[in-house]
Design an enzyme around this catalytic site. Structure first.
Site: not given
Ligand code: ADP
Length: 162
Positions: A18, A44, A93, A131
């Site tokens: 992120h 959840k 990703r 995450s």
């Molecule tokens: P969501 O739960 O909506 O998928 P996330 O919190 O997991 O959201 O991630 C938010 C955004 O960040 C998404 O567009 C996701 O693809 C991007 N993202 C998460 N991890 C990475 C990463 N390691 N590299 C690039 N983008 C990422």
């Protein structure tokens, strides 16, 4: 007018993936509004509360004035309108992200043709960081050093007593 993009997600917890996207996004935009989604159906069993995630994100960007962290619930298109922002930033990703992101971007465009979604490919050091894996590994007592910002690592260590 400064160019601002919206970077929405769950951020449970914020990861270096992120953070990398935020830093790269700031090369294209004057500012980013990082928006933490509330009440996601898939959410959840959250690790951190939405408020904790906001604080972790603020800590991770280390007071960078170009980054604002907010929360939102409901439709992203409505929140974007409210914020007067017409670009959404998302990361890709892997191929597995594509289908969901493609559907969501098209649905959002249908709901608001003015709203554009911009995708950035993940960096080679970050493609495997999600995450969900950070949550699972941390819960099982694995070391997530290097995968998350230092303040998130500290919060995880506190939560899992290590
Ligand atoms: P969501 O739960 O909506 O998928 P996330 O919190 O997991 O959201 O991630 C938010 C955004 O960040 C998404 O567009 C996701 O693809 C991007 N993202 C998460 N991890 C990475 C990463 N390691 N590299 C690039 N983008 C990422």
């Amino acid at each position: 007018m400064p160019r601002i993009a919206l970077y929405p997600g769950s951020f449970d917890p914020p990861t270096n993936g992120h953070l990398s996207l935020i830093q790269r996004g700031l090369k294209m935009f004057d500012g980013l509004t990082v928006a933490v989604l509330r009440n996601l159906a898939k959410d959840k069993d959250p690790l951190f509360t939405v408020e904790e995630r906001v604080d972790l994100l603020k800590g991770a960007v280390n007071g960078d004035k170009r980054v604002t962290v907010k929360t939102f619930e409901g439709l992203l298109v409505k929140f974007a309108k409210q914020e007067k922002v017409n670009t959404v930033l998302r990361g890709l990703r892997a191929v597995s992200d594509f289908e969901y992101e493609f559907q969501m971007a098209n649905m959002n465009r249908k709901l608001d043709p003015e709203l554009e979604t911009l995708f950035m490919m993940t960096g080679e050091d970050y493609f495997y960081i999600s995450s969900r894996f950070v949550r699972d590994v941390a819960r099982l007592g694995g070391d997530v050093k290097g995968l998350v910002p230092a303040n998130v690592l500290a919060a995880l260590q506190e939560k899992f007593g290590k």
